[in-house]
Design an enzyme around this catalytic site. Structure first.
Site: not given
Length: 355
Positions: A221, A229, A234, A238, A264
């Site tokens: 993770d 973010n 965002h 990405d 994630e």
């Protein structure tokens, strides 16, 4: 199939001998001719010499040469009706061309058939002119030529349809492969999705039940991903997901499976790998991600991952193995993140952290 066709024709030749229509030596000559022809093609195929030809099956050559034994028998038949019957048998090889020949090749074979048939009549006219009956032979020849032309056109058309069908099947297979890829691949990161990961875990579990052998799961993770973010947007998130996915995927074995587990989180399936080996691999992944840089976002950005590792054990449900990996991951996060925690096999022993 070719050999069976020769046997059928041979049976007709034997019947003609039995009826006194051809001498016995013709039967032996037909058999010898057929054996030599089939033997020659068999040798060419067994020696791989046929692979030097444009058509390794040598379909056209087999079709043309198969006419020679039949023509030899027809030359010794005095009855015109019997020769006409052999003409029907002689055209059977044309059916094999439907499996392989194009229209142009079919026409070429048909011209060879007509030419050889013409040589037969030339031989009869030279050595047995009394057998020719004018109008009957003309009708027989005209019918043979027309039938050959029709067979060539129809056969070429069918062969063309088969070619188109092969092309469409190839396109369909490619489309199915693409659909399967879309079903199994995460759109954003380009690695396997959750669905495919579970399929692989199930396959590994089934393999373990047949031939026991270790396999381990590494659940990782990205630390503080929500803060990334919130701080950079965002699109930056990405970019991080794709970069992390590529980083891990590039350092896996061919038998390993890696994919996006959700959000994630990512999952690595390590076949034939016990817990200690999986821990070493997870630590190498952790360090590689720690060294990643994101100049397209900001030079100051650094990320890390927490990883939980669990080895599948006999009698355990794969969901339980995943749950143990997930528990190890949460312990890694609770212990300060950016570390690897392994989960011991179910029992009294506790999980330990990797160095």
């Amino acid at each position: 199939m070719s050999l069976i066709s020769y046997f059928v024709t041979f049976a007709v030749v034997v019947f003609c001998w039995y009826q006194g229509m051809v001498p016995g030596r013709v039967v032996g000559q037909f058999a010898l001719f057929s054996i030599v022809l089939n033997g020659a093609f068999w040798v060419l195929i067994q020696s791989d010499f046929n692979l030097r030809f444009k058509d390794p099956s040598m379909t056209g050559a087999q079709m043309v040469l198969s006419l020679l034994p039949a023509l030899w028998v027809m030359f010794h038949l005095d009855a015109g009706q019997a020769r006409a019957a052999f003409l029907m048998i002689a055209m059977v090889p044309l059916l094999y061309g439907i499996l392989a020949l194009s229209l142009r090749q079919f026409l070429a074979v048909s011209l060879w058939f007509i030419a050889l048939y013409g040589l037969l009549y030339l031989a009869i006219w030279t050595f047995k002119p009394h057998l020719l009956t004018g109008a009957r032979d003309m009708v027989q020849t005209l019918a043979f030529v027309l039938v050959m032309a029709e067979m060539a056109i129809i056969g070429g058309f069918i062969s063309g349809l088969r070619g188109k069908l092969r092309d469409r099947n190839r396109d369909l297979k490619a489309a199915m492969a693409r659909i399967q890829e879309l079903v199994n691949v995460d759109d954003l990161t380009g690695v396997y999705n959750r669905r495919r990961l579970f399929e692989v875990i199930s396959e590994e579990s089934s393999r373990y039940s047949r031939t026991p052998g270790s396999f381990s799961l590494c659940l990782l993770d990205i630390d503080h991903f929500k803060e990334v973010n919130d701080s950079y947007g965002h699109q930056a998130g990405d970019t991080i997901l794709k970069t992390v996915a590529q980083c891990v995927a590039n350092d896996l074995r061919a038998i390993d499976c890696f994919g996006r587990y959700g959000g994630e989180e990512f999952l690595i399936v390590l076949p034939q790998t016990p817990l200690n080996g999986a821990s070493v691999k997870a630590e190498r992944v952790r360090k590689a991600i720690e060294e990643l840089r994101f100049p397209q976002i900001t030079d100051a950005l650094r990320i890390s991952v927490s990883i939980g590792v669990a080895e599948y054990v006999c009698g355990e449900n794969t969901d339980e193995t995943l749950a143990r990996a997930d528990q190890a991951l949460y312990r890694a996060k609770d212990s300060g993140r950016n570390q690897v925690i392994t989960s011991a096999a179910p029992g009294p022993s506790a999980a330990v952290a990797a160095d």
